[in-house]
Design a protein around this motif. Structure first.
Motif, PDB file in Angstrom:
ATOM      1  N   VAL A 142     -17.323 -12.796   3.909  1.00 57.75           N
ATOM      2  CA  VAL A 142     -15.875 -12.990   4.049  1.00 57.75           C
ATOM      3  C   VAL A 142     -15.092 -12.019   3.158  1.00 57.75           C
ATOM      4  O   VAL A 142     -14.120 -11.389   3.606  1.00 57.75           O
ATOM      5  CB  VAL A 142     -15.489 -14.445   3.721  1.00 57.75           C
ATOM      6  N   ALA A 143     -15.504 -11.886   1.896  1.00 55.04           N
ATOM      7  CA  ALA A 143     -14.796 -10.987   0.984  1.00 55.04           C
ATOM      8  C   ALA A 143     -14.899  -9.541   1.465  1.00 55.04           C
ATOM      9  O   ALA A 143     -13.930  -8.772   1.374  1.00 55.04           O
ATOM     10  CB  ALA A 143     -15.353 -11.120  -0.431  1.00 55.04           C
ATOM     11  N   LEU A 144     -16.041  -9.176   1.997  1.00 56.87           N
ATOM     12  CA  LEU A 144     -16.231  -7.811   2.497  1.00 56.87           C
ATOM     13  C   LEU A 144     -15.374  -7.573   3.731  1.00 56.87           C
ATOM     14  O   LEU A 144     -14.803  -6.485   3.906  1.00 56.87           O
ATOM     15  CB  LEU A 144     -17.714  -7.588   2.821  1.00 56.87           C
ATOM     16  N   GLN A 145     -15.242  -8.590   4.571  1.00 60.98           N
ATOM     17  CA  GLN A 145     -14.385  -8.467   5.748  1.00 60.98           C
ATOM     18  C   GLN A 145     -12.916  -8.335   5.348  1.00 60.98           C
ATOM     19  O   GLN A 145     -12.163  -7.559   5.952  1.00 60.98           O
ATOM     20  CB  GLN A 145     -14.576  -9.688   6.655  1.00 60.98           C
ATOM     21  N   ASN A 150      -8.192  -4.673   5.213  1.00 64.65           N
ATOM     22  CA  ASN A 150      -6.984  -4.365   4.442  1.00 64.65           C
ATOM     23  C   ASN A 150      -6.192  -5.612   4.064  1.00 64.65           C
ATOM     24  O   ASN A 150      -4.967  -5.566   3.945  1.00 64.65           O
ATOM     25  CB  ASN A 150      -6.079  -3.394   5.217  1.00 64.65           C
ATOM     26  N   ARG A 151      -6.894  -6.703   3.840  1.00 65.80           N
ATOM     27  CA  ARG A 151      -6.228  -7.917   3.372  1.00 65.80           C
ATOM     28  C   ARG A 151      -6.232  -7.892   1.848  1.00 65.80           C
ATOM     29  O   ARG A 151      -7.228  -7.515   1.235  1.00 65.80           O
ATOM     30  CB  ARG A 151      -6.957  -9.163   3.872  1.00 65.80           C
ATOM     31  N   PRO A 152      -5.140  -8.303   1.221  1.00 69.47           N
ATOM     32  CA  PRO A 152      -5.115  -8.317  -0.251  1.00 69.47           C
ATOM     33  C   PRO A 152      -6.246  -9.169  -0.805  1.00 69.47           C
ATOM     34  O   PRO A 152      -6.495 -10.284  -0.333  1.00 69.47           O
ATOM     35  CB  PRO A 152      -3.740  -8.941  -0.559  1.00 69.47           C
ATOM     36  N   LEU A 153      -6.932  -8.635  -1.802  1.00 70.68           N
ATOM     37  CA  LEU A 153      -8.057  -9.348  -2.396  1.00 70.68           C
ATOM     38  C   LEU A 153      -7.605 -10.255  -3.539  1.00 70.68           C
ATOM     39  O   LEU A 153      -6.600  -9.983  -4.202  1.00 70.68           O
ATOM     40  CB  LEU A 153      -9.091  -8.348  -2.926  1.00 70.68           C
ATOM     41  N   THR A 154      -8.371 -11.295  -3.751  1.00 70.43           N
ATOM     42  CA  THR A 154      -8.149 -12.181  -4.894  1.00 70.43           C
ATOM     43  C   THR A 154      -9.211 -11.896  -5.951  1.00 70.43           C
ATOM     44  O   THR A 154     -10.200 -11.189  -5.699  1.00 70.43           O
ATOM     45  CB  THR A 154      -8.257 -13.648  -4.460  1.00 70.43           C
ATOM     46  N   SER A 155      -9.019 -12.468  -7.119  1.00 71.94           N
ATOM     47  CA  SER A 155     -10.017 -12.319  -8.180  1.00 71.94           C
ATOM     48  C   SER A 155     -11.357 -12.912  -7.741  1.00 71.94           C
ATOM     49  O   SER A 155     -12.423 -12.386  -8.078  1.00 71.94           O
ATOM     50  CB  SER A 155      -9.541 -13.010  -9.455  1.00 71.94           C
ATOM     51  N   GLN A 156     -11.300 -14.004  -6.962  1.00 72.25           N
ATOM     52  CA  GLN A 156     -12.536 -14.612  -6.469  1.00 72.25           C
ATOM     53  C   GLN A 156     -13.258 -13.674  -5.513  1.00 72.25           C
ATOM     54  O   GLN A 156     -14.496 -13.587  -5.523  1.00 72.25           O
ATOM     55  CB  GLN A 156     -12.219 -15.936  -5.759  1.00 72.25           C
ATOM     56  N   ASP A 157     -12.500 -12.929  -4.700  1.00 68.60           N
ATOM     57  CA  ASP A 157     -13.113 -11.956  -3.793  1.00 68.60           C
ATOM     58  C   ASP A 157     -13.873 -10.895  -4.592  1.00 68.60           C
ATOM     59  O   ASP A 157     -14.987 -10.503  -4.222  1.00 68.60           O
ATOM     60  CB  ASP A 157     -12.048 -11.273  -2.934  1.00 68.60           C
ATOM     61  N   ILE A 158     -13.267 -10.432  -5.682  1.00 64.57           N
ATOM     62  CA  ILE A 158     -13.924  -9.411  -6.512  1.00 64.57           C
ATOM     63  C   ILE A 158     -15.222  -9.961  -7.100  1.00 64.57           C
ATOM     64  O   ILE A 158     -16.243  -9.265  -7.158  1.00 64.57           O
ATOM     65  CB  ILE A 158     -12.979  -8.944  -7.632  1.00 64.57           C
ATOM     66  N   LEU A 164     -22.515  -9.444  -4.613  1.00 68.80           N
ATOM     67  CA  LEU A 164     -23.215  -8.709  -3.558  1.00 68.80           C
ATOM     68  C   LEU A 164     -23.946  -7.490  -4.127  1.00 68.80           C
ATOM     69  O   LEU A 164     -25.101  -7.225  -3.781  1.00 68.80           O
ATOM     70  CB  LEU A 164     -22.220  -8.250  -2.482  1.00 68.80           C
ATOM     71  N   LEU A 165     -23.250  -6.760  -4.990  1.00 68.57           N
ATOM     72  CA  LEU A 165     -23.873  -5.576  -5.581  1.00 68.57           C
ATOM     73  C   LEU A 165     -25.068  -5.965  -6.443  1.00 68.57           C
ATOM     74  O   LEU A 165     -26.100  -5.296  -6.421  1.00 68.57           O
ATOM     75  CB  LEU A 165     -22.853  -4.804  -6.424  1.00 68.57           C
ATOM     76  N   THR A 166     -24.915  -7.036  -7.196  1.00 67.35           N
ATOM     77  CA  THR A 166     -26.020  -7.493  -8.038  1.00 67.35           C
ATOM     78  C   THR A 166     -27.217  -7.901  -7.181  1.00 67.35           C
ATOM     79  O   THR A 166     -28.369  -7.587  -7.493  1.00 67.35           O
ATOM     80  CB  THR A 166     -25.573  -8.676  -8.913  1.00 67.35           C
ATOM     81  N   PRO A 277      -7.029  -6.452  -6.768  1.00 70.44           N
ATOM     82  CA  PRO A 277      -6.024  -7.457  -7.141  1.00 70.44           C
ATOM     83  C   PRO A 277      -5.321  -7.092  -8.438  1.00 70.44           C
ATOM     84  O   PRO A 277      -5.904  -6.402  -9.290  1.00 70.44           O
ATOM     85  CB  PRO A 277      -6.869  -8.727  -7.328  1.00 70.44           C
ATOM     86  N   GLU A 278      -4.095  -7.497  -8.571  1.00 71.52           N
ATOM     87  CA  GLU A 278      -3.322  -7.176  -9.773  1.00 71.52           C
ATOM     88  C   GLU A 278      -4.015  -7.728 -11.004  1.00 71.52           C
ATOM     89  O   GLU A 278      -4.432  -8.890 -11.048  1.00 71.52           O
ATOM     90  CB  GLU A 278      -1.921  -7.773  -9.659  1.00 71.52           C
ATOM     91  N   GLY A 279      -4.202  -6.854 -11.991  1.00 75.14           N
ATOM     92  CA  GLY A 279      -4.816  -7.273 -13.246  1.00 75.14           C
ATOM     93  C   GLY A 279      -6.335  -7.251 -13.235  1.00 75.14           C
ATOM     94  O   GLY A 279      -6.966  -7.615 -14.213  1.00 75.14           O
TER      95      GLY A 279
END
Length: 281
Positions: A142-145, A150-158, A164-166, A277-279
């Motif tokens: 879901v986060a990758l989609q 081009n949907r704004p990401l949240t901190s949880q998405d990051i 995923l990378l890990t 995401p901001e910050g």
């Protein structure tokens, strides 16, 4: 029993050199081993009339391929050494000039030699290839989609993207290095998976719909859409580099007045910002 098979010993040395290159992260040396190993496999794989070679036909095909050498491991090289070493003598013979030497071998007792601890540098190209292949297999995340659309990401998405990378087996130092170089983890991953073309087109839809543009103007915007689709992110300075300047040396100023250039740059900026995401870096 003393092994007198010179060709097998040469292959042992080749594979051991490859293992050392993997340990030391020496891509140049590993590429040399790969080239020689592939040449040997190519030479042998067509000789399946020989039962011993026919039994290792699948392994020879792997060894001759480029894919097998991507992120090759020590066990893979060792198994190849054990399975192929006895087959090397069946290679086509090459004419070699003899070299004569006159010295006496001196054998000494083995002893432990301390080796300095080495910290291999990050091979960013191999790292990107490895992560990119893993992300292709998890495109339904879901986060990758959200990132690709081009949907704004949240901190949880990051956080999910980092997981995923890990899970791909990526080294922590390599992840941090890539994120720092790209301007954030989201932007780095977007650079690997690209932007969905429909999302890239949608980002410019309001701009293109507000007036009637010439064919050259539309083509200029389509080149931006092409780059965002492929690369996921885009630096504004790219508008003043090839291919955008191939037909317009002055860049977008040839096709658009300043206010519209500002609008285009703003769209590109928002697409980039949606990956971070901001910050959150």
């Amino acid at each position: 029993m003393i092994d007198t098979d010179e060709q097998a010993k040469r292959f042992d040395l080749l594979m051991l050199t490859g293992q050392l290159a993997v340990l030391e992260n020496d891509q140049v040396a590993l590429d040399c081993v790969r080239t020689t190993g592939q040449a040997i496999a190519d030479n042998l794989k067509g000789k399946t009339a020989i039962p011993a070679i026919r039994a290792q036909a699948e392994r020879l095909e792997e060894l001759a391929s480029d894919e097998w050498w991507v992120d090759v491991t020590l066990p893979m090289l060792e198994l190849a050494r054990l399975r192929i070493r006895g087959l090397v003598r069946f290679q086509d013979k090459k004419q070699r000039n003899p070299v004569y030497v006159d010295f006496e071998d001196i054998f000494t007792d083995p002893k432990d030699v301390p080796l300095p601890t080495m910290t291999p540098s990050v091979d960013i190209d191999r790292f990107r290839d490895k992560v990119q292949a893993y992300l292709r297999e998890h495109q339904d995340n879901v986060a990758l989609q959200r990132l690709r659309r081009n949907r704004p990401l949240t901190s949880q998405d990051i956080t999910v993207l980092e997981q995923l990378l890990t899970a791909s087996g990526a080294d922590r130092d390599a992840i941090d290095h890539a994120a720092e170089q790209q301007g954030g983890l989201g932007r780095f991953i977007r650079s690997l998976v690209g932007l969905d073309r429909a999302a890239a087109t949608e980002a410019f839809s309001a701009f293109l719909d507000k007036t009637t543009y010439s064919e050259a103007q539309i083509r200029f915007v389509e080149m931006i859409i092409d780059e965002l689709t492929h690369s996921g992110v885009m630096e504004p300075r790219r508008l003043f580099e090839s291919p955008y300047t191939d037909d317009a040396p002055a860049g977008p100023t040839v096709f658009f007045p300043d206010p519209e250039i500002d609008t285009i740059l703003g769209i590109i900026g928002r697409v980039n910002d949606n990956a971070t995401p901001e910050g959150v870096a």
